[in-house]
Design a protein around this motif. Structure first.
Motif, mmCIF file in Angstrom:
data_model
loop_
_atom_site.group_PDB
_atom_site.id
_atom_site.type_symbol
_atom_site.label_atom_id
_atom_site.label_comp_id
_atom_site.label_asym_id
_atom_site.label_seq_id
_atom_site.Cartn_x
_atom_site.Cartn_y
_atom_site.Cartn_z
ATOM 1 N N ASN A 54 25.579 18.449 65.651
ATOM 2 C CA ASN A 54 26.177 17.556 66.653
ATOM 3 C C ASN A 54 27.279 18.242 67.442
ATOM 4 O O ASN A 54 27.423 18.021 68.642
ATOM 5 N N THR A 57 25.525 20.414 70.112
ATOM 6 C CA THR A 57 24.862 19.582 71.117
ATOM 7 C C THR A 57 25.883 18.877 72.003
ATOM 8 O O THR A 57 25.744 18.867 73.233
ATOM 9 N N GLN A 58 26.917 18.301 71.396
ATOM 10 C CA GLN A 58 27.897 17.536 72.165
ATOM 11 C C GLN A 58 28.822 18.435 72.997
ATOM 12 O O GLN A 58 29.116 18.131 74.140
ATOM 13 N N GLY A 61 25.900 21.209 74.923
ATOM 14 C CA GLY A 61 24.755 20.609 75.601
ATOM 15 C C GLY A 61 23.403 21.209 75.252
ATOM 16 O O GLY A 61 22.429 20.987 75.965
ATOM 17 N N ASP A 63 19.989 21.835 72.771
ATOM 18 C CA ASP A 63 19.193 21.478 71.602
ATOM 19 C C ASP A 63 19.470 22.554 70.568
ATOM 20 O O ASP A 63 19.596 23.734 70.914
ATOM 21 N N ASN A 122 18.604 18.796 66.353
ATOM 22 C CA ASN A 122 18.855 17.927 67.502
ATOM 23 C C ASN A 122 17.946 18.414 68.617
ATOM 24 O O ASN A 122 18.124 19.525 69.125
ATOM 25 N N LYS A 124 15.824 17.015 72.173
ATOM 26 C CA LYS A 124 15.485 15.993 73.174
ATOM 27 C C LYS A 124 16.075 14.633 72.835
ATOM 28 O O LYS A 124 15.403 13.604 72.890
ATOM 29 N N GLY A 125 17.344 14.649 72.439
ATOM 30 C CA GLY A 125 18.050 13.394 72.185
ATOM 31 C C GLY A 125 17.746 12.726 70.849
ATOM 32 O O GLY A 125 18.214 11.625 70.582
ATOM 33 N N GLN A 126 16.958 13.383 70.009
ATOM 34 C CA GLN A 126 16.650 12.821 68.696
ATOM 35 C C GLN A 126 17.097 13.779 67.596
ATOM 36 O O GLN A 126 17.170 14.984 67.813
ATOM 37 N N GLN A 127 17.366 13.207 66.419
ATOM 38 C CA GLN A 127 17.819 14.019 65.290
ATOM 39 C C GLN A 127 16.829 13.901 64.134
ATOM 40 O O GLN A 127 16.361 12.816 63.815
#
Length: 190
Positions: A54, A57-58, A61, A63, A122, A124-127
């Motif tokens: 996270n 990713t956060q 940006g 994956d 992480n 495409k917006g999924q974990q």
């Protein structure tokens, strides 16, 4: 496909890249300009893997995937567990960690243990989480010069050699990280 592996551990990068198909290329934290120490303050292996993925990713940006691994020793109520890397102190010395573990097991007959790796992806917006476990036992002394961490004192089930005595290829077939990585690869290939 290029994906960030949220680690600065070159041994881990080498180990996992050797298992990936040529179509998947690992990008290091250094390559994306992430030179800071990513917090690992969770009290679980899963929590640390999630926290690291996270963070990348956060903040950056990308994956990415991150792993956390712990050695869980039955006779020590699961120690060192989530504290495996810094078991003997913040200097994170593999030699010191092994020495402390061997000392804490002195006189104990139950030397059963397991390595546990959790990989958090992480994408495409999924974990997604993938877990690998390698059961075995802690040896009485260090043997072998391959691998890293606790490898010289961990003998996997069904083998007479420690992880540090096995080739990287042989270790990857049976190791905790190998199992979790194969689950990740299967997912990415699907």
């Amino acid at each position: 496909m290029k994906i960030v592996f949220a680690t600065n551990n070159k041994n881990k990068i080498k180990e996992i890249q050797s298992m990936l198909p040529p179509s998947i290329e690992i990008i290091s934290l250094e390559s994306i300009g992430c030179n800071e120490e990513i917090p690992e303050t969770s009290d679980t292996i899963e929590g640390n893997a999630i926290m690291k993925a996270n963070y990348v990713t956060q903040k950056y940006g990308y994956d990415c995937f991150a792993d956390d691994t712990g050695l869980e020793v039955d006779a020590l109520n699961g120690e060192p567990g989530v504290y495996s890397a810094r078991y003997a102190g913040e200097q994170k010395s593999a030699e010191d960690n092994m020495d402390k573990l061997l000392l804490n097991l002195k006189g104990k007959t139950n030397r059963a243990a397991q390595f546990k790796t959790v990989i958090t992806l992480n994408l495409k917006g999924q974990q997604h989480l993938f877990t690998g476990i390698a059961r075995g036992e802690i040896t009485l002394e260090k043997s072998g010069d391959h691998g890293f961490g606790y490898d010289p004192i961990f003998k996997p089930e069904g083998h007479q050699e420690t992880f540090a005595q096995l080739s990287l290829e042989a270790k990857n077939i049976i190791s905790h990280r190998g199992k979790a990585t194969r689950a990740l690869i299967t997912f990415l290939n699907d």
